[in-house]
Design an enzyme around this catalytic site. Structure first.
Site, mmCIF file in Angstrom:
data_model
loop_
_atom_site.group_PDB
_atom_site.id
_atom_site.type_symbol
_atom_site.label_atom_id
_atom_site.label_comp_id
_atom_site.label_asym_id
_atom_site.label_seq_id
_atom_site.Cartn_x
_atom_site.Cartn_y
_atom_site.Cartn_z
ATOM 1 N N ASP A 71 -7.016 29.189 -22.273
ATOM 2 C CA ASP A 71 -7.180 29.066 -23.727
ATOM 3 C C ASP A 71 -5.873 28.604 -24.350
ATOM 4 O O ASP A 71 -4.798 28.854 -23.796
ATOM 5 C CB ASP A 71 -7.488 30.426 -24.373
HETATM 6 N N1 URA Z 1 -9.600 34.574 -19.670
HETATM 7 C C1 URA Z 1 -9.428 34.348 -20.980
HETATM 8 O O1 URA Z 1 -9.941 35.082 -21.812
HETATM 9 N N2 URA Z 1 -8.676 33.299 -21.348
HETATM 10 C C2 URA Z 1 -8.060 32.475 -20.475
HETATM 11 O O2 URA Z 1 -7.374 31.539 -20.882
HETATM 12 C C3 URA Z 1 -8.258 32.730 -19.111
HETATM 13 C C4 URA Z 1 -9.029 33.796 -18.732
#
Ligand code: URA
Length: 235
Positions: free
Chosen positions: A102
């Site tokens: 993310d």
């Molecule tokens: N889980 C999440 O919530 N975000 C990420 O970027 C990777 C795993």
């Protein structure tokens, strides 16, 4: 022509531009001999503008992704590709991220132009574990590790329960979580499912590969020894 295609596919310019570069003598070998378009010089011995060429297809990169960068080729705002040389966006085959983090997640992010390798790293068959460290909004209740390990936790709007995941408690608001699959926003959704909220999230490990020596915003190429760490005994 082989040389023109090889260099153009690395993103150094259009075929026309590379033909001009060759004609101008900007493409040489390590002994500074000017190369011709039909040269059979090995990739690792070719220099462009006095610099060795970027790695051939099969390239793998590990980046320490900073906060606020998006794992996308084009999007508004800062992109993880902005941290790599510009020409990497023009490579053929295309250089892709292996899975995504993310925008608000930091840490270990791999890139490759090798589709087979990409699928192996994310495939359940190879079970490359991903390790995350999270800072939580609220103290742990105490039952989270058992819930995550159960193999029965169902995330909202999904039909298949999550695979068992291992939770290690660092302190009451800091944890280390090892996942064996990669669902959308998985860590954040897992903590939402147990009534908590992730304030900060970082991926610290992919298989046995850590970010050692790679500062935030930096990256490095991975070699066979690194890939052996990623896959462990699985490959
Ligand atoms: N889980 C999440 O919530 N975000 C990420 O970027 C990777 C795993």
């Amino acid at each position: 022509m082989r040389l023109v295609k090889l260099i153009a596919n690395l993103g150094y310019g259009s075929r026309k531009e590379i033909q001009t570069a060759i004609r101008n003598g900007w493409v040489t070998d390590r002994q500074c001999n000017t190369l011709k378009a039909d040269s059979k010089t090995a990739h690792e011995d070719i220099l462009f503008d006095d610099e060795p060429l970027d790695p051939a297809p099969g390239m793998v990169i590990l980046m320490n992704k900073p906060l606020g960068y998006t794992c996308s080729i084009k999007d508004n705002g800062k992109l993880v590709y902005d941290l790599l040389p510009d020409r990497y966006r023009m490579r053929k085959p295309v250089l892709s991220t292996i899975g995504r983090l993310d925008k608000e997640t930091t840490g270990a992010l791999m890139f490759t132009d090798d589709g087979t390798l990409l699928h192996q790293v994310i495939s359940p068959k190879f079970d490359v574990a991903k390790v995350y460290e999270a800072e939580l909004d609220r103290p742990l209740k105490g039952d989270e590790a058992a819930i995550f390990a159960s193999g029965e936790l169902m995330l909202e709007s999904e039909t298949k329960p999550l695979k068992p995941a291992e939770l290690e408690v660092i302190d009451e608001t800091h944890v280390r979580l090892t996942l064996h699959e990669g669902r959308y926003h998985q860590v954040r959704r897992m903590f939402a499912a147990v009534g908590n909220h992730v304030n900060a999230l970082s991926r610290t490990q992919i298989g046995g590969l850590t970010l050692e020596g790679v500062e935030e915003g930096d990256w490095r190429y991975l070699d066979d020894a690194d890939m052996a760490k990623v896959f462990g005994e699985q490959r």
